[in-house]
Design an enzyme around this catalytic site. Structure first.
Site, PDB file in Angstrom:
ATOM      1  N   TYR A 130       0.820  -1.169  -0.092  1.00  0.00           N
ATOM      2  CA  TYR A 130      -0.010   0.005  -0.085  1.00  0.00           C
ATOM      3  C   TYR A 130       0.794   1.228  -0.145  1.00  0.00           C
ATOM      4  O   TYR A 130       1.778   1.407   0.895  1.00  0.00           O
ATOM      5  CB  TYR A 130      -0.871  -0.109   1.178  1.00  0.00           C
ATOM      6  CG  TYR A 130      -1.695   1.271   1.133  1.00  0.00           C
ATOM      7  CD1 TYR A 130      -3.107   1.362   0.247  1.00  0.00           C
ATOM      8  CD2 TYR A 130      -1.691   2.506   1.894  1.00  0.00           C
ATOM      9  CE1 TYR A 130      -3.780   2.401   0.522  1.00  0.00           C
ATOM     10  CE2 TYR A 130      -2.393   3.529   1.905  1.00  0.00           C
ATOM     11  CZ  TYR A 130      -3.421   3.365   1.092  1.00  0.00           C
ATOM     12  OH  TYR A 130      -4.089   4.565   1.020  1.00  0.00           O
ATOM     13  N   TRP A 133       1.107   5.663  -1.840  1.00  0.00           N
ATOM     14  CA  TRP A 133       0.991   6.650  -2.746  1.00  0.00           C
ATOM     15  C   TRP A 133       1.779   6.775  -3.835  1.00  0.00           C
ATOM     16  O   TRP A 133       1.436   7.316  -5.012  1.00  0.00           O
ATOM     17  CB  TRP A 133       0.577   7.847  -2.387  1.00  0.00           C
ATOM     18  CG  TRP A 133      -0.993   8.198  -1.873  1.00  0.00           C
ATOM     19  CD1 TRP A 133      -1.769   7.431  -1.298  1.00  0.00           C
ATOM     20  CD2 TRP A 133      -1.788   9.351  -2.464  1.00  0.00           C
ATOM     21  NE1 TRP A 133      -2.908   8.008  -1.088  1.00  0.00           N
ATOM     22  CE2 TRP A 133      -3.016   9.187  -2.020  1.00  0.00           C
ATOM     23  CE3 TRP A 133      -1.469  10.416  -3.536  1.00  0.00           C
ATOM     24  CZ2 TRP A 133      -4.041   9.930  -2.374  1.00  0.00           C
ATOM     25  CZ3 TRP A 133      -2.586  11.312  -4.022  1.00  0.00           C
ATOM     26  CH2 TRP A 133      -3.626  11.011  -3.219  1.00  0.00           C
TER      27      TRP A 133
HETATM   28  N1  LIG Z   1      -2.480   8.596  12.266  1.00  0.00           N
HETATM   29  C1  LIG Z   1      -2.841   8.548  10.855  1.00  0.00           C
HETATM   30  N2  LIG Z   1      -2.333   7.896   9.907  1.00  0.00           N
HETATM   31  C2  LIG Z   1      -2.737   7.930   8.705  1.00  0.00           C
HETATM   32  C3  LIG Z   1      -3.729   8.780   8.168  1.00  0.00           C
HETATM   33  C4  LIG Z   1      -4.221   9.611   9.330  1.00  0.00           C
HETATM   34  O1  LIG Z   1      -5.258  10.425   8.755  1.00  0.00           O
HETATM   35  N3  LIG Z   1      -3.814   9.611  10.587  1.00  0.00           N
HETATM   36  N4  LIG Z   1      -3.950   8.755   6.946  1.00  0.00           N
HETATM   37  C5  LIG Z   1      -3.925   7.785   6.060  1.00  0.00           C
HETATM   38  C6  LIG Z   1      -4.071   7.865   4.598  1.00  0.00           C
HETATM   39  S1  LIG Z   1      -5.468   8.559   4.153  1.00  0.00           S
HETATM   40  C7  LIG Z   1      -2.997   7.254   3.897  1.00  0.00           C
HETATM   41  S2  LIG Z   1      -3.389   7.721   2.206  1.00  0.00           S
HETATM   42  C8  LIG Z   1      -1.722   6.828   4.142  1.00  0.00           C
HETATM   43  C9  LIG Z   1      -0.493   7.131   3.398  1.00  0.00           C
HETATM   44  O2  LIG Z   1       0.440   6.372   3.323  1.00  0.00           O
HETATM   45  P1  LIG Z   1       1.704   6.114   2.241  1.00  0.00           P
HETATM   46  O3  LIG Z   1       0.845   6.160   0.955  1.00  0.00           O
HETATM   47  O4  LIG Z   1       2.333   4.928   2.540  1.00  0.00           O
HETATM   48  O5  LIG Z   1       2.677   7.515   2.382  1.00  0.00           O
HETATM   49  P2  LIG Z   1       3.460   8.096   1.422  1.00  0.00           P
HETATM   50  O6  LIG Z   1       4.311   9.072   2.477  1.00  0.00           O
HETATM   51  O7  LIG Z   1       2.837   8.788   0.412  1.00  0.00           O
HETATM   52  O8  LIG Z   1       4.248   6.790   0.830  1.00  0.00           O
HETATM   53  C10 LIG Z   1       4.738   6.677  -0.429  1.00  0.00           C
HETATM   54  C11 LIG Z   1       6.155   6.293  -0.273  1.00  0.00           C
HETATM   55  O9  LIG Z   1       6.636   5.949  -1.394  1.00  0.00           O
HETATM   56  C12 LIG Z   1       7.892   6.463  -1.728  1.00  0.00           C
HETATM   57  N5  LIG Z   1       8.027   6.435  -3.484  1.00  0.00           N
HETATM   58  C13 LIG Z   1       7.659   7.517  -4.055  1.00  0.00           C
HETATM   59  N6  LIG Z   1       7.662   7.380  -5.396  1.00  0.00           N
HETATM   60  C14 LIG Z   1       8.254   6.265  -5.361  1.00  0.00           C
HETATM   61  C15 LIG Z   1       8.776   5.360  -6.589  1.00  0.00           C
HETATM   62  O10 LIG Z   1       8.619   5.833  -7.704  1.00  0.00           O
HETATM   63  N7  LIG Z   1       9.233   4.189  -6.404  1.00  0.00           N
HETATM   64  C16 LIG Z   1       9.219   3.620  -4.925  1.00  0.00           C
HETATM   65  N8  LIG Z   1       9.918   2.431  -4.981  1.00  0.00           N
HETATM   66  N9  LIG Z   1       9.092   4.309  -3.946  1.00  0.00           N
HETATM   67  C17 LIG Z   1       8.530   5.539  -4.145  1.00  0.00           C
HETATM   68  C18 LIG Z   1       7.921   7.655  -0.975  1.00  0.00           C
HETATM   69  O11 LIG Z   1       9.036   8.042  -0.866  1.00  0.00           O
HETATM   70  C19 LIG Z   1       7.293   7.297   0.213  1.00  0.00           C
HETATM   71  O12 LIG Z   1       8.095   6.868   1.169  1.00  0.00           O
HETATM   72  O13 LIG Z   1      -1.413   7.481   5.483  1.00  0.00           O
HETATM   73  C20 LIG Z   1      -2.554   6.994   6.403  1.00  0.00           C
HETATM   74  N10 LIG Z   1      -2.208   7.088   7.868  1.00  0.00           N
HETATM   75  N1  LIG Z   2      -1.509  18.701   1.821  1.00  0.00           N
HETATM   76  C1  LIG Z   2      -1.880  17.417   1.656  1.00  0.00           C
HETATM   77  N2  LIG Z   2      -3.218  16.891   1.182  1.00  0.00           N
HETATM   78  C2  LIG Z   2      -3.560  15.873   1.203  1.00  0.00           C
HETATM   79  C3  LIG Z   2      -3.086  14.908   1.789  1.00  0.00           C
HETATM   80  C4  LIG Z   2      -1.602  15.073   2.596  1.00  0.00           C
HETATM   81  O1  LIG Z   2      -0.989  13.988   3.050  1.00  0.00           O
HETATM   82  N3  LIG Z   2      -1.126  16.395   2.284  1.00  0.00           N
HETATM   83  N4  LIG Z   2      -3.498  13.274   1.842  1.00  0.00           N
HETATM   84  C5  LIG Z   2      -4.632  12.996   0.717  1.00  0.00           C
HETATM   85  C6  LIG Z   2      -5.153  11.788   1.349  1.00  0.00           C
HETATM   86  S1  LIG Z   2      -4.274  10.591   0.828  1.00  0.00           S
HETATM   87  C7  LIG Z   2      -6.300  11.873   1.830  1.00  0.00           C
HETATM   88  S2  LIG Z   2      -6.994  10.469   2.073  1.00  0.00           S
HETATM   89  C8  LIG Z   2      -7.124  13.206   2.160  1.00  0.00           C
HETATM   90  C9  LIG Z   2      -7.664  12.979   3.362  1.00  0.00           C
HETATM   91  O2  LIG Z   2      -8.805  13.670   3.638  1.00  0.00           O
HETATM   92  P1  LIG Z   2      -9.265  13.815   5.068  1.00  0.00           P
HETATM   93  O3  LIG Z   2      -9.113  12.512   5.825  1.00  0.00           O
HETATM   94  O4  LIG Z   2     -10.513  14.546   5.140  1.00  0.00           O
HETATM   95  O5  LIG Z   2      -8.050  14.970   5.874  1.00  0.00           O
HETATM   96  P2  LIG Z   2      -7.630  15.227   7.185  1.00  0.00           P
HETATM   97  O6  LIG Z   2      -6.730  16.373   7.083  1.00  0.00           O
HETATM   98  O7  LIG Z   2      -6.869  14.049   7.644  1.00  0.00           O
HETATM   99  O8  LIG Z   2      -9.067  15.518   7.962  1.00  0.00           O
HETATM  100  C10 LIG Z   2      -9.857  16.750   7.810  1.00  0.00           C
HETATM  101  C11 LIG Z   2     -10.132  17.207   8.986  1.00  0.00           C
HETATM  102  O9  LIG Z   2     -11.187  16.694   9.572  1.00  0.00           O
HETATM  103  C12 LIG Z   2     -11.034  17.138  11.089  1.00  0.00           C
HETATM  104  N5  LIG Z   2     -11.611  16.002  12.041  1.00  0.00           N
HETATM  105  C13 LIG Z   2     -11.021  15.143  12.479  1.00  0.00           C
HETATM  106  N6  LIG Z   2     -11.911  14.141  13.245  1.00  0.00           N
HETATM  107  C14 LIG Z   2     -12.806  14.961  13.172  1.00  0.00           C
HETATM  108  C15 LIG Z   2     -14.219  14.256  13.605  1.00  0.00           C
HETATM  109  O10 LIG Z   2     -14.331  13.312  14.483  1.00  0.00           O
HETATM  110  N7  LIG Z   2     -15.299  15.218  13.413  1.00  0.00           N
HETATM  111  C16 LIG Z   2     -14.994  16.195  12.513  1.00  0.00           C
HETATM  112  N8  LIG Z   2     -16.260  16.891  12.227  1.00  0.00           N
HETATM  113  N9  LIG Z   2     -14.042  16.840  11.919  1.00  0.00           N
HETATM  114  C17 LIG Z   2     -12.694  16.115  12.259  1.00  0.00           C
HETATM  115  C18 LIG Z   2      -9.848  17.342  11.275  1.00  0.00           C
HETATM  116  O11 LIG Z   2      -9.683  18.791  11.874  1.00  0.00           O
HETATM  117  C19 LIG Z   2      -8.882  17.638  10.114  1.00  0.00           C
HETATM  118  O12 LIG Z   2      -8.343  18.566   9.662  1.00  0.00           O
HETATM  119  O13 LIG Z   2      -6.288  14.196   2.085  1.00  0.00           O
HETATM  120  C20 LIG Z   2      -5.418  14.321   0.773  1.00  0.00           C
HETATM  121  N10 LIG Z   2      -5.109  15.579   0.661  1.00  0.00           N
HETATM  122 MO   LIG Z   3      -5.326   8.735   1.857  1.00  0.00          MO
END
Ligand SMILES: Nc1nc2c(c(=O)[nH]1)N[C@H]1C(S)=C(S)[C@@H](COP(=O)(O)OP(=O)(O)OC[C@H]3O[C@@H](n4cnc5c(=O)[nH]c(N)nc54)[C@H](O)[C@@H]3O)O[C@H]1N2
Ligand SMILES: Nc1nc2c(c(=O)[nH]1)N[C@H]1C(S)=C(S)[C@@H](COP(=O)(O)OP(=O)(O)OC[C@H]3O[C@@H](n4cnc5c(=O)[nH]c(N)nc54)[C@H](O)[C@@H]3O)O[C@H]1N2
Ligand SMILES: [Mo]
Length: 766
Positions: free
Chosen positions: A109, A111
């Site tokens: 998993y 991005w």
């Molecule tokens: N506590 C908490 N944890 C969360 C979340 C949260 O809200 N709270 N959000 C979750 C969500 S929504 C998501 S989507 C995940 C994201 O989790 P990830 O998608 O695992 O996070 P990234 O940092 O985007 O990891 C991508 C990795 O791929 C590497 N990479 C980039 N390009 C390439 C390439 O071409 N080849 C190779 N081999 N590597 C590459 C980058 O250096 C990076 O280390 O995290 C989740 N974790």
């Molecule tokens: N700059 C930037 N943009 C991103 C990403 C990133 O890593 N960096 N990640 C991308 C990815 S993979 C994803 S999945 C999306 C994630 O999209 P989201 O999951 O929606 O993004 P978050 O910033 O984790 O959360 C949005 C807001 O929800 C509020 N929140 C948290 N818990 C609660 C709750 O229980 N109730 C309410 N009402 N509000 C709450 C928090 O204040 C938080 O700032 O964002 C995407 N966009």
């Molecule tokens: Mo995500």
């Protein structure tokens, strides 16, 4: 100085020019609101945190594959590519022969980066399918697992509701009230997997606000609603939106403000929910006073809000964040019920849309034909896990678990292969994750940078960044397709993931199966021609590949049919039923009810999370998405670094909570709970609800003692604190958004942050 070339990323397209070790970045000219995240490319190429050469972990090399508690705390030995590829091929063959492909975890998993061909996860899947016939996969995402599982049961697949739901254009023109649970932070909408060449959310918000539309953000953080929306902030206690929505429903119902015609004609189960919020069975009336005590919003405000919603064109949206928590299915379900009780689904700019603004994909037009992805081949293995159950799987092989109505068993994994993801970023309870990874025989990681995941690997294989290779950049919701030209040579000995897999496949006698005889350029041409053919079929001729490659950008035809499903359903629910069992919106779901899950019954409910603020851990922590980077990507680079203080991640706290703990602005604080602790610098603000601390994800994990039961991360990674449980038996999604903690001023010395230090091999193998 190199010639400027065009390129693309998940956060925007740009022109890049190399000037010594730095890049000049100029945003794509057609982007009205480019993302500042582009600055992270300027100093990334040759940063000391890049992986420069293949490395093997000493314990694994000397003692062979097997469970090993030294992962994350061992030395590395530099090896040649020949040695690395031989070791990888030999180990894959060993595991496949002894245990079969069902002992290989290829979920991988993450991005990764923009670029359709080099998309790392697709490369892993194709490699494992074509060499050993498959792998154990993971399903759904950390982003949205709870919603992805429940939405098809109650209304339609998530893509239909998020990507093809109510569009931003429609909102700008028609909505009166946009009620956003979790807000509409622009920091999030600047990102879209695959690419996003035009950032239009800010413009649409301004346009709607100018017309008089009212944005209401229900969130613990004021900043979740951008200034452009000129809206209102309703601060809420984390994890309690389901209670608030039940009270809104109760209030509407009591005042005769529900659209009973809509509920009867288009929905199933409203009477069941009415009985529930009236407390017929248990005597608990879920009214505004009841909700006030749970969610911290005064009952009078709940009642006023319910009255304001009546008779207006209302759009309800629920952020991904809300469902990334225990019982995360519930607010997703109840948001839909609220929109239905107001009679809004299917009206222009009204109804329900899930996760609007969470990603740049949502609420946009669609390409009529998109660039194809790399074909992944056939996976012969049945076994799967819900993506966030990785540690459970590794710690409990053979044990049963529930998932979406089915009992499954965790497979026994010996080898995990990761490219393009960072589990020590994305997973919860990192001490537990380390223990889980220690159970493996082997962990192989491809990375361009020395993430904590790479530092737990047995084999680290250095990968190129997109900036060092050619690819095609595009996303189904982006009308521009980009020829991504390389701007630099690979750093150190880095190789493309494709080249790494090709050479391992060759050692297994499967090179042809993996490559189909094509090199990178030939694959790009091949995929492009497929798209060209499909475009020709709809009478939209495009230039051939060489011409595209030279001109750098291509504009694709789009359809703007957002909200179509609901519009047609509303027009004639019998002729155009929803893809649910009886074709209606499920306020009661007989299917979910039959699963008989206590933690996700047949109608939406309020369930208190079983971890609550308590005397030991009285504060909520919100671990949301970081503004200055995408997840953990390029955390060491310029724009991300600018947002740290004293080299640490910054957390936000209310002045009252700080004063009670003798904490001042700019102090280093320790946030801790039963699972671990971290250090961060604190900033104080009245724009956060008292009792809540916010710390974004993405600071690279930097444990002082990696093997500690309760590790201390001196850099500020919130996942040392978060709890590793599924949302419920239904979806088993990630629940990492919120957890409970205590905070204290930190005056000790934990040493400097080491997360970005180069990994100096202890030796070179001859
Ligand atoms: N506590 C908490 N944890 C969360 C979340 C949260 O809200 N709270 N959000 C979750 C969500 S929504 C998501 S989507 C995940 C994201 O989790 P990830 O998608 O695992 O996070 P990234 O940092 O985007 O990891 C991508 C990795 O791929 C590497 N990479 C980039 N390009 C390439 C390439 O071409 N080849 C190779 N081999 N590597 C590459 C980058 O250096 C990076 O280390 O995290 C989740 N974790
Ligand atoms: N700059 C930037 N943009 C991103 C990403 C990133 O890593 N960096 N990640 C991308 C990815 S993979 C994803 S999945 C999306 C994630 O999209 P989201 O999951 O929606 O993004 P978050 O910033 O984790 O959360 C949005 C807001 O929800 C509020 N929140 C948290 N818990 C609660 C709750 O229980 N109730 C309410 N009402 N509000 C709450 C928090 O204040 C938080 O700032 O964002 C995407 N966009
Ligand atoms: Mo995500």
């Amino acid at each position: 100085m190199s010639a400027p070339v065009i390129h693309s990323s998940h956060w925007g397209a740009f022109t890049a020019q190399r000037v010594e070790n730095e890049l000049n970045i100029i945003p794509f000219s057609a982007d009205p609101d480019p993302s500042p995240l582009l600055e992270n490319f300027t100093d990334a190429l040759t940063h000391p945190a890049r992986v420069t050469q293949p490395m093997v972990r000493r314990g694994w090399l000397e003692e062979g594959p097997g469970p090993d508690d030294r992962r994350g705390a061992d030395e590395y030995i530099a090896i040649s590519w020949e040695q690395a590829l031989d070791l990888a091929a030999k180990e894959l063959q060993r595991v496949a022969e002894l245990y079969g492909p069902q002992a290989v975890f290829g979920g991988s998993y993450g991005w990764s980066s923009a670029g359709r061909f080099h998309h790392a996860q697709s490369q892993v899947h194709r490699f494992l399918n074509t060499t050993i016939g498959g792998y154990v996969r993971s399903v759904w995402s950390y982003s949205s697992a709870a919603a992805s599982v429940i939405l098809p049961h109650i209304v339609a697949p998530q893509d239909e509701i998020s990507r093809r739901g109510v569009s931003w254009r429609e909102i700008a023109e028609h909505s009166d009230i946009i009620l956003a649970f979790g807000g509409l932070a622009l920091k999030n909408a600047q990102v879209a997997s695959g690419g996003m060449s035009e950032h239009t959310e800010r413009g649409y918000m301004k346009q709607a606000a100018r017309r008089g539309a009212r944005f209401i953000s229900v969130s613990p953080l004021r900043s979740d609603l951008p200034d452009a929306a000129a809206g209102e902030w309703l601060p809420i206690t984390p994890g309690t939106d389901a209670a608030l929505i039940l009270a809104l429903l109760h209030t509407l119902y009591q005042h005769g403000l529900t659209d009973e015609d809509f509920l009867a004609r288009y929905c199933t189960g409203w009477p069941t929910l009415v009985r529930y919020f009236q407390g017929e069975a248990d005597g608990i009336v879920r009214n505004a006073a009841w909700a006030e005590a749970i969610c911290g919003i005064p009952a009078s405000e709940i009642i006023t809000l319910a009255q304001r919603l009546h008779g207006r064109r209302v759009l309800v949206t629920v952020a991904h964040a809300l469902q990334r928590a225990q019982h995360g299915e519930q607010p997703v379900w109840l948001g839909l019920v609220l929109a239905s009780a107001l009679g809004q689904p299917g009206l222009p700019g009204g109804g329900y849309t899930y996760a609007l603004g969470a990603l740049g994909h949502y609420g946009k037009a669609f390409n009529r034909v998109s660039f194809p992805s790399l074909p992944q081949g056939k996976n012969g293995v049945e076994a799967l896990i819900p993506v966030a159950r990785i540690a459970d799987m590794l710690l409990h092989p053979g044990e049963p678990f529930q998932f979406n109505g089915v009992e499954r068993h965790y497979p026994h994994i010996r080898l995990a292969w990761w490219a393009g993801g960072n589990p020590f970023h994305h997973h919860q309870d990192l001490a537990r994750l380390r223990r889980a990874f220690c159970r493996l025989d082997t962990l192989i990681v491809h990375e361009h940078s020395l993430t904590a995941t790479a530092r737990h690997a047995d084999l680290i294989l250095p990968a190129t960044m997109t900036l060092e290779r050619e690819d095609v950049g595009g996303a189904p919701t982006d009308r521009h397709l980009f020829a991504m030209h390389p701007v630099a040579k690979p750093h150190g000995e880095a190789r493309d993931d494709f080249a790494i897999f090709r050479d391992i496949a060759a050692r297994l006698g499967k090179e042809k199966a993996f490559t189909e005889g094509r090199n990178v350029r030939e694959w790009l041409q091949h995929l492009y021609q497929q798209m060209q053919q499909k475009l020709a079929e709809i009478d939209h001729p495009v230039p051939d590949f060489d011409h595209f490659w030279q001109q750098g950008v291509l504009t694709l035809p789009q359809v703007d049919d957002g909200g179509r499903l609901m519009r047609r359903f509303r027009a004639d629910p019998l002729a155009n039923p929803l893809p649910t069992p009886d074709g209606k919106i499920q306020i009661f779901s007989a299917v979910i009810d039959r699963f008989a899950y206590a933690d996700c019954p047949g109608h939406p409910v309020w369930r208190e999370p079983d971890e609550q603020p308590n005397p030991l851990h009285p504060l909520w922590l919100i671990a949301n998405q970081p503004a200055p980077r995408l997840h953990s990507q390029l955390d060491y680079a310029r724009y991300s670094a600018k947002h740290k203080q004293q080299g640490k991640e910054v957390c936000l706290m209310h002045p009252e909570d700080a004063a009670a703990r003798e904490i001042s602005e700019g102090d280093i604080v320790m946030l801790h709970n039963a699972r671990g602790a971290l250090l961060a610098v604190v900033n104080l603000s009245v724009n956060i609800k008292p009792g809540v601390v916010q710390l974004p994800t993405g600071a690279w994990y930097d444990p002082v003692d990696p093997k500690a039961e309760r590790p201390l991360c001196r850099h500020g990674n919130p996942n040392v604190l978060t709890r590793d449980i599924g949302t419920s038996s239904l979806a088993q999604g990630c629940s990492g958004q919120i957890t409970v903690i205590q905070a204290a001023r930190f005056t000790g010395d934990a040493g400097p942050v080491q997360a970005f230090s180069p990994l100096i091999p202890a030796a070179t193998r001859e």
